[in-house]
Design an enzyme around this catalytic site. Sequence first.
Site, PDB file in Angstrom:
ATOM      1  CD  GLN A  48      27.710   0.167  89.971  1.00 16.03           C
ATOM      2  OE1 GLN A  48      28.080   0.969  90.814  1.00 16.03           O
ATOM      3  NE2 GLN A  48      28.012   0.300  88.681  1.00 16.03           N
TER       4      GLN A  48
ATOM      5  CG  ASP B 164      18.929  -6.188  86.865  1.00 21.66           C
ATOM      6  OD1 ASP B 164      18.826  -5.222  87.640  1.00 21.66           O
ATOM      7  OD2 ASP B 164      19.511  -6.121  85.770  1.00 21.66           O
TER       8      ASP B 164
ATOM      9  CD  GLN C  20      18.064  -4.825  92.073  1.00 19.94           C
ATOM     10  OE1 GLN C  20      17.010  -4.299  91.734  1.00 19.94           O
ATOM     11  NE2 GLN C  20      19.245  -4.348  91.719  1.00 19.94           N
TER      12      GLN C  20
ATOM     13  CG  HIS D  74      19.838  -1.409  85.963  1.00 20.77           C
ATOM     14  ND1 HIS D  74      19.506  -0.616  84.878  1.00 20.77           N
ATOM     15  CD2 HIS D  74      19.863  -2.683  85.492  1.00 20.77           C
ATOM     16  CE1 HIS D  74      19.361  -1.379  83.806  1.00 20.77           C
ATOM     17  NE2 HIS D  74      19.557  -2.629  84.157  1.00 20.77           N
TER      18      HIS D  74
ATOM     19  N   GLY E 141      31.305  -0.894  88.682  1.00 27.81           N
ATOM     20  CA  GLY E 141      31.621  -0.548  90.058  1.00 27.81           C
ATOM     21  C   GLY E 141      33.118  -0.477  90.293  1.00 27.81           C
TER      22      GLY E 141
END
Length: 381
Positions: free
Chosen positions: A73, A131, A134, A155, A184
């Site tokens: 993204q 994810d 992160q 998200h 993206g």
Amino acid sequence: MQDVDETNKTTALVFRAGMAQWINNKQLKLYKMAEMNFGGVIETVVTSKEFSLEKAREVLKNETIAIIGYGIQGPGQACNLRDNGFNVIVGQREGKTFEKAKADGWVPGKTLFSIEEAAEKGTILCMLLSDAGQIQVWPTIKKHLTPGKTLYYSHGFAINWSDRTGVVPPKDVDVILVAPKGSGTSLRTMFCEGRGLNCSYAVYQDASGKAEEKTIAFGIGIGAGYLFKTTFEREATSDLTGERGSLMGAIQGLLLAQYEVLREHGHSPSEAFNETVEELTQSLGPLFGERGMDWMYANCSTTAQRGALDWAPRFHDAIKPVMEWLYLSVKNGIEAQISIDSNSKPDYRAGLEKELEAMRNQEMWQAGAVVRQLRPENSID
């Protein structure tokens, strides 16, 4: 005399309250949402007609947007925002992706930094890593989430399943989301073509009192076609369901099943691929993408129409229990945990490439590579 002073104070307070309400109403009118009828359900949406790009620039004029992660993204959102006149920097670890950012015009030390430097410099920290990524960098990001900053997601995963991710934002920052409904790559391609990708948006935490305005401005900035409101929870569950269902998982399973049946009954690879994939992507998909499934049906033969109308309910009845099973697996956090466990492994990317290579080497997709070569636009004289 004291009574007069008290009256004046009361009048002043009423006046200020009235002015604040008037200003608030004026601000709301600046981006009043459009009401649209979605199959009998009225929803509100925002487009650039209701909230202009100029308005978005004004709302975010004092912000430094830090794109954390330049993988899937990141490039589309960063480049679209930059091209639309926003103040953008990128945070990325050194390596192949860092070099890609440089190739896209981001300058080390000026607009391209390490993740920690970007988190320190940015006022809107955009969590666009995977994810699992992160979760890994959250302690670094949290350290730089000082009061007044904004934490942005595309998200709802990390926030919705915070009991599994450990991502709990401080209370004195805005937490917002704009989720493009596509990759993206598509976001950037459509932007360059003068089109927009539809996006959902949500506010999880409004510490500033201006989080929704900021969110909509961000969505307009990245080039959203239109914005529709959701929550972090609804975005996360619908997104994981869609990816595992009709958008990726189910469609691969359906196509492969039909291809295998045709091959097992003596049809050639070329014929099986054309009747399973090529006609769908090149002929029929654009028709129902443009004007709906009934339009696609109406532009096919009567024999095709009759068969499709008869068999659609049978597929629906066979598939819906599986979709319900999938949704509950998502809702209960099972799919999130599978993703966290799998994607956190040190050899995750190597394992992923093996799985994708196995798919690429399936006869169906090997046949597809040849069929694509034979398309007129790809033919070599």
